[in-house]
Design an enzyme around this catalytic site. Structure first.
Site, mmCIF file in Angstrom:
data_model
loop_
_atom_site.group_PDB
_atom_site.id
_atom_site.type_symbol
_atom_site.label_atom_id
_atom_site.label_comp_id
_atom_site.label_asym_id
_atom_site.label_seq_id
_atom_site.Cartn_x
_atom_site.Cartn_y
_atom_site.Cartn_z
ATOM 1 C CB THR A 246 19.724 -45.815 37.404
ATOM 2 O OG1 THR A 246 18.949 -45.190 36.385
ATOM 3 C CG2 THR A 246 21.055 -46.249 36.863
ATOM 4 C CG ASP B 1 12.275 -35.863 39.902
ATOM 5 O OD1 ASP B 1 12.173 -34.823 39.236
ATOM 6 O OD2 ASP B 1 11.673 -36.914 39.631
ATOM 7 C CG HIS C 240 5.575 -38.680 38.934
ATOM 8 N ND1 HIS C 240 5.082 -38.015 37.838
ATOM 9 C CD2 HIS C 240 4.784 -39.756 39.122
ATOM 10 C CE1 HIS C 240 4.037 -38.668 37.383
ATOM 11 N NE2 HIS C 240 3.845 -39.724 38.140
HETATM 12 O O1 F6P Z 1 12.687 -38.506 36.771
HETATM 13 C C1 F6P Z 1 12.865 -37.225 36.334
HETATM 14 C C2 F6P Z 1 11.627 -36.710 35.683
HETATM 15 O O2 F6P Z 1 12.010 -35.523 35.029
HETATM 16 C C3 F6P Z 1 10.426 -36.471 36.594
HETATM 17 O O3 F6P Z 1 10.466 -35.258 37.281
HETATM 18 C C4 F6P Z 1 9.282 -36.551 35.630
HETATM 19 O O4 F6P Z 1 8.126 -36.968 36.310
HETATM 20 C C5 F6P Z 1 9.723 -37.585 34.665
HETATM 21 O O5 F6P Z 1 11.131 -37.594 34.691
HETATM 22 C C6 F6P Z 1 9.264 -37.348 33.248
HETATM 23 O O6 F6P Z 1 9.656 -38.427 32.471
HETATM 24 P P1 F6P Z 1 9.665 -38.499 30.879
HETATM 25 O O7 F6P Z 1 10.874 -37.788 30.382
HETATM 26 O O8 F6P Z 1 9.757 -39.948 30.588
HETATM 27 O O9 F6P Z 1 8.429 -37.838 30.396
#
Ligand code: F6P
Length: 407
Positions: free
Chosen positions: A145, A168, A212
């Site tokens: 963002t 995160d 991640h």
């Molecule tokens: O960016 C935040 C997060 O929760 C990460 O920790 C994780 O890898 C990702 O989003 C998961 O994304 P989604 O909700 O698209 O599965």
């Protein structure tokens, strides 16, 4: 109809203003805010605290007489011209709600999937903001963002303000992001619960925690929950070392172990896919198509469903130690539900500081946390950067000193 208490608050405010104790007064007249109208959007993965932040920004803006519009589903709603009015009533009572009343998406204006194609929709996004006479777009989101907001400014000339959101905790330039504290509570409680069952069955339990690229959540929850092993993306792990640690614990009479592993953790000896030996033609063909899929997914910021890390690690540790292992992946539970008190406070502070910046017409900043303060930093200082856990971070030292194996 405004409530009695609201009317009382407004009258008191007017009273203070009339006494010359309000800096908005100029020669006895209220100063006009530099901003007349704002849009607010939430983008990227949701997290607890988004509604508290929307409320903080909107209420502070309304306090200064600024009109507030909500944009639905992040940058996609901006491109598709989906705006809703936000007023005192629609932003009341949302402080404690999880998720976002505006909806969110991972779409980027400059790379948006439209009818099967990826298109640059920056001009449309900016034109829609102008059509609603938005002076500044307030974007609540994580790393993606910050980049998208800066692109709107640089490529489209639209003024923006951002707040740092993500469980995160990896947005550069701020000490903490909102959502992290709530997720930390959830992950810590999960580890507590895993402890009692692991102890009863004398098992190893591998608990996969979101993160991640950055291991803040796994590290923080691992320390707070007393995990015996913590594996994070910043420190590649050696499973043999982990297995030795588990065996040593058992030799000391500790018949259970909890492993907190961040979803992005990787082994020390992992061969990058590009260096893997070529197999037969058939396999090569399928590998190419998998890479293509991964590249396309990366371009669209889609996280692919793969064999889970926790099950791979648990299987291998069971083989190396002979101890029965189980897995738990906390997944999106970590992002759901009501925000913690600390997050509600943080979101309200970040949101109201954004309101003050809007009143002064101070744009193209991210409101960051620096020590006890919420302060603006230029968007260029954060966009495109990630705040990873440094190898010498005090939390890592803390973990090691309580005998936690870091892989
Ligand atoms: O960016 C935040 C997060 O929760 C990460 O920790 C994780 O890898 C990702 O989003 C998961 O994304 P989604 O909700 O698209 O599965």
């Amino acid at each position: 109809m405004p409530s009695f208490r609201l009317v009382q608050r407004r009258l008191r405010r007017r009273f203070l203003v009339a006494g010359g104790r309000d800096e908005r007064m100029l020669g006895g007249m209220p100063r006009k805010p530099k901003t007349k109208c704002i849009g607010i959007l939430t983008s990227g993965g949701d997290c607890p605290g988004l509604n508290a932040a929307i409320r903080g920004v909107a209420k502070a803006a309304l306090h200064y007489g600024i009109k507030v519009l909500g944009v639905q589903d992040g940058f996609r709603g901006l491109v598709e011209n989906r705006f809703i009015p936000l007023d005192d009533r629609s932003t009341s009572g949302i402080l404690t709600y999880g998720g976002t009343i505006l909806g969110t998406s991972r779409d980027k204006p400059h790379k948006m999937p439209m009818g099967g194609k990826i298109m640059d929709m920056t001009d449309v996004a900016v034109a829609n903001a102008r059509r609603h006479q938005i002076d500044c777009l307030v974007c609540l989101g994580g790393n993606g963002t910050q980049k998208n907001a800066l692109q709107l400014k640089e490529r489209g000339g639209l003024d923006v303000l951002t707040l740092p959101k993500t469980i995160d905790n990896d947005v550069a330039g701020t000490d903490i992001t909102f959502g992290f504290d709530s997720a930390l509570d959830i992950a810590t409680e999960a580890i507590d619960r895993l402890h009692t069952t692991a102890t009863s069955h004398h098992r190893v339990i591998v608990c996969e925690i979101m993160g991640h690229s950055a291991g803040w959540l796994a590290l923080g929850a691992g320390i707070a929950g007393g995990a015996d092993v913590i594996l994070i993306p910043e420190i590649p792990y050696d499973l043999q070392k982990v297995a030795d640690h588990l065996i040593e614990r058992r030799q000391h009479g500790k018949r259970f172990s909890i492993i907190a592993i961040a979803e992005g953790a990787r082994p020390i000896n992992k061969t990058p896919a590009t260096e893997e030996p070529k197999k037969n033609k058939k396999n090569r063909k399928s590998k190419v198509s998998l890479e293509e899929t991964i590249n396309l997914a990366k371009a669209e910021d889609i996280h692919l469903v793969q064999e889970s890390l926790d099950s791979r690690v648990a299987r291998e540790l069971q083989r190396l130690t002979g101890i029965e292992a189980r897995t738990t992946s906390l997944g999106h539970v970590q992002r759901g539900g009501t925000p913690s008190a600390a997050d509600r406070l943080l979101c309200t502070r970040l949101g109201t500081v954004a309101g003050e910046l809007l009143e002064r017409g101070q744009y193209n900043q991210m409101v960051a946390v620096k020590g006890q303060e919420c302060v603006p930093i230029p968007l260029e200082e954060t966009a495109g950067k990630k705040r990873l856990v440094p190898e010498n971070h005090p939390w890592i030292n803390t973990a090691r000193l309580v005998d936690t194996c870091m892989g």
